[in-house]
Scaffold this motif. Structure first.
Motif, PDB file in Angstrom:
ATOM      1  N   TYR A 153       0.849  -1.191   0.000  1.00  0.00           N
ATOM      2  CA  TYR A 153       0.000   0.000   0.000  1.00  0.00           C
ATOM      3  C   TYR A 153       0.886   1.243   0.000  1.00  0.00           C
ATOM      4  O   TYR A 153       2.078   1.189   0.299  1.00  0.00           O
ATOM      5  CB  TYR A 153      -0.933   0.019   1.215  1.00  0.00           C
ATOM      6  CG  TYR A 153      -0.221  -0.074   2.545  1.00  0.00           C
ATOM      7  CD1 TYR A 153       0.242   1.064   3.213  1.00  0.00           C
ATOM      8  CD2 TYR A 153       0.003  -1.317   3.145  1.00  0.00           C
ATOM      9  CE1 TYR A 153       0.897   0.971   4.421  1.00  0.00           C
ATOM     10  CE2 TYR A 153       0.653  -1.415   4.358  1.00  0.00           C
ATOM     11  CZ  TYR A 153       1.100  -0.270   4.983  1.00  0.00           C
ATOM     12  OH  TYR A 153       1.760  -0.361   6.182  1.00  0.00           O
ATOM     13  N   LEU A 154       0.281   2.363  -0.331  1.00  0.00           N
ATOM     14  CA  LEU A 154       0.920   3.666  -0.213  1.00  0.00           C
ATOM     15  C   LEU A 154       0.139   4.437   0.823  1.00  0.00           C
ATOM     16  O   LEU A 154      -1.088   4.555   0.723  1.00  0.00           O
ATOM     17  CB  LEU A 154       0.894   4.419  -1.548  1.00  0.00           C
ATOM     18  CG  LEU A 154       1.364   5.877  -1.489  1.00  0.00           C
ATOM     19  CD1 LEU A 154       2.855   5.955  -1.184  1.00  0.00           C
ATOM     20  CD2 LEU A 154       1.046   6.599  -2.784  1.00  0.00           C
ATOM     21  N   GLU A 155       0.848   4.931   1.853  1.00  0.00           N
ATOM     22  CA  GLU A 155       0.201   5.743   2.878  1.00  0.00           C
ATOM     23  C   GLU A 155       0.604   7.192   2.707  1.00  0.00           C
ATOM     24  O   GLU A 155       1.748   7.494   2.391  1.00  0.00           O
ATOM     25  CB  GLU A 155       0.625   5.298   4.282  1.00  0.00           C
ATOM     26  CG  GLU A 155      -0.189   4.193   4.817  1.00  0.00           C
ATOM     27  CD  GLU A 155       0.023   3.963   6.305  1.00  0.00           C
ATOM     28  OE1 GLU A 155      -0.637   3.051   6.802  1.00  0.00           O
ATOM     29  OE2 GLU A 155       0.818   4.653   6.957  1.00  0.00           O
ATOM     30  N   ILE A 156      -0.354   8.058   2.961  1.00  0.00           N
ATOM     31  CA  ILE A 156      -0.090   9.498   3.004  1.00  0.00           C
ATOM     32  C   ILE A 156      -0.506   9.957   4.385  1.00  0.00           C
ATOM     33  O   ILE A 156      -1.639   9.727   4.824  1.00  0.00           O
ATOM     34  CB  ILE A 156      -0.868  10.249   1.909  1.00  0.00           C
ATOM     35  CG1 ILE A 156      -0.454   9.711   0.528  1.00  0.00           C
ATOM     36  CG2 ILE A 156      -0.623  11.747   2.023  1.00  0.00           C
ATOM     37  CD1 ILE A 156      -1.264  10.242  -0.620  1.00  0.00           C
ATOM     38  N   ARG A 157       0.450  10.564   5.094  1.00  0.00           N
ATOM     39  CA  ARG A 157       0.216  11.043   6.459  1.00  0.00           C
ATOM     40  C   ARG A 157       0.524  12.535   6.527  1.00  0.00           C
ATOM     41  O   ARG A 157       1.354  13.039   5.772  1.00  0.00           O
ATOM     42  CB  ARG A 157       1.096  10.294   7.453  1.00  0.00           C
ATOM     43  CG  ARG A 157       0.721   8.829   7.578  1.00  0.00           C
ATOM     44  CD  ARG A 157       1.638   8.089   8.545  1.00  0.00           C
ATOM     45  NE  ARG A 157       1.151   6.742   8.759  1.00  0.00           N
ATOM     46  CZ  ARG A 157       0.307   6.390   9.723  1.00  0.00           C
ATOM     47  NH1 ARG A 157      -0.114   7.293  10.593  1.00  0.00           N
ATOM     48  NH2 ARG A 157      -0.104   5.148   9.835  1.00  0.00           N
ATOM     49  N   ASP A 158      -0.129  13.220   7.444  1.00  0.00           N
ATOM     50  CA  ASP A 158       0.196  14.611   7.711  1.00  0.00           C
ATOM     51  C   ASP A 158       1.627  14.650   8.251  1.00  0.00           C
ATOM     52  O   ASP A 158       1.955  13.921   9.193  1.00  0.00           O
ATOM     53  CB  ASP A 158      -0.793  15.193   8.719  1.00  0.00           C
ATOM     54  CG  ASP A 158      -0.496  16.639   9.025  1.00  0.00           C
ATOM     55  OD1 ASP A 158       0.352  16.890   9.923  1.00  0.00           O
ATOM     56  OD2 ASP A 158      -1.095  17.509   8.383  1.00  0.00           O
ATOM     57  N   HIS A 173       1.661  -7.533  -3.948  1.00  0.00           N
ATOM     58  CA  HIS A 173       2.807  -7.172  -3.113  1.00  0.00           C
ATOM     59  C   HIS A 173       3.925  -6.664  -4.015  1.00  0.00           C
ATOM     60  O   HIS A 173       4.168  -7.194  -5.101  1.00  0.00           O
ATOM     61  CB  HIS A 173       3.276  -8.343  -2.246  1.00  0.00           C
ATOM     62  CG  HIS A 173       3.527  -9.603  -3.027  1.00  0.00           C
ATOM     63  ND1 HIS A 173       4.699  -9.833  -3.696  1.00  0.00           N
ATOM     64  CD2 HIS A 173       2.738 -10.672  -3.247  1.00  0.00           C
ATOM     65  CE1 HIS A 173       4.630 -11.004  -4.303  1.00  0.00           C
ATOM     66  NE2 HIS A 173       3.446 -11.539  -4.040  1.00  0.00           N
ATOM     67  N   LEU A 174       4.574  -5.595  -3.569  1.00  0.00           N
ATOM     68  CA  LEU A 174       5.664  -4.966  -4.312  1.00  0.00           C
ATOM     69  C   LEU A 174       6.880  -4.866  -3.406  1.00  0.00           C
ATOM     70  O   LEU A 174       6.745  -4.761  -2.192  1.00  0.00           O
ATOM     71  CB  LEU A 174       5.261  -3.546  -4.741  1.00  0.00           C
ATOM     72  CG  LEU A 174       4.014  -3.431  -5.619  1.00  0.00           C
ATOM     73  CD1 LEU A 174       3.582  -1.979  -5.723  1.00  0.00           C
ATOM     74  CD2 LEU A 174       4.280  -4.018  -6.990  1.00  0.00           C
ATOM     75  N   PRO A 175       8.081  -4.847  -3.974  1.00  0.00           N
ATOM     76  CA  PRO A 175       9.270  -4.629  -3.135  1.00  0.00           C
ATOM     77  C   PRO A 175       9.192  -3.261  -2.466  1.00  0.00           C
ATOM     78  O   PRO A 175       8.760  -2.288  -3.081  1.00  0.00           O
ATOM     79  CB  PRO A 175      10.433  -4.683  -4.127  1.00  0.00           C
ATOM     80  CG  PRO A 175       9.882  -5.320  -5.353  1.00  0.00           C
ATOM     81  CD  PRO A 175       8.415  -5.051  -5.370  1.00  0.00           C
TER      82      PRO A 175
END
Length: 192
Positions: A153-158, A173-175
């Motif tokens: 997954y890609l997370e975006i956080r403040d 699944h990706l490296p």
């Protein structure tokens, strides 16, 4: 990063106490297995006097952290924020990066985001909000992996609070690994 202060050079870096990390990389190449590195990396600040050619001060600021990132607009300047990925020593899993930590280099308390029991983080990348100058007025992007789902997954956080803003699942699944920089005005053209 490094910067000049009162005629001294201040250098922030991450160090291993010996050559174990290089030996581990060589071992991976030869055996395909990832060995455990017993000694954690250490977030270290050096203050150097270039006129005298000597070390003025050395201080260890944290350990068991890696993949340091800061606002690249601060290269060569005294920055106040640093984001890192941190290990999971409590669960005796030295390979899992279970946390992202925002260090306040001016002395404030660190801010910590936890990946979760079945997840691991990759390297975090700071992306400033357009037109903003504050070092933590933006987002932290981090690729991650969830073992229970067997999916990345890609997370975006403040960037200031590390509160989750969005998570995009990849379906596979990706490296793990980002090692990227984001610069305004730079883009990749698509072939015609």
């Amino acid at each position: 990063n490094a910067f000049e202060r009162n005629g001294h050079i201040v250098l922030d870096t991450f160090l291993q106490p010996d050559g174990a990390v290089l030996e581990a990389l060589r071992s991976i190449n030869e055996s395909g297995n990832l060995p455990i590195i017993e000694e954690p990396s250490r977030f270290t600040r050096f203050v150097l006097d270039p006129k005298k050619g000597e070390l003025v001060e050395r201080s260890e600021m944290a350990e068991d952290q890696d993949f340091p990132r800061f606002d690249i607009r601060q290269v060569g300047k005294e920055g106040s924020r640093l984001w890192v990925a941190a290990g999971d020593p409590e669960n005796n899993d030295p390979l899992r990066l279970a946390k992202i930590i925002r260090h306040d280099l001016s002395g404030g308390q660190p801010v910590i985001a936890e990946a979760g029991k079945t997840r691991t983080f990759g390297e975090a990348i700071f992306v400033p909000r357009e037109g903003e100058q504050s070092e933590d007025n933006g987002w932290m992007m981090s690729q991650g992996y969830d073992a229970e789902r067997n999916e990345s997954y890609l997370e975006i956080r403040d960037a200031a609070t590390l509160d989750l803003q969005a998570r995009a699942w990849t379906g596979t699944h990706l490296p793990l690994g980002f090692h990227g920089n984001f610069m305004p005005g730079w883009f990749v053209e698509q072939p015609a």
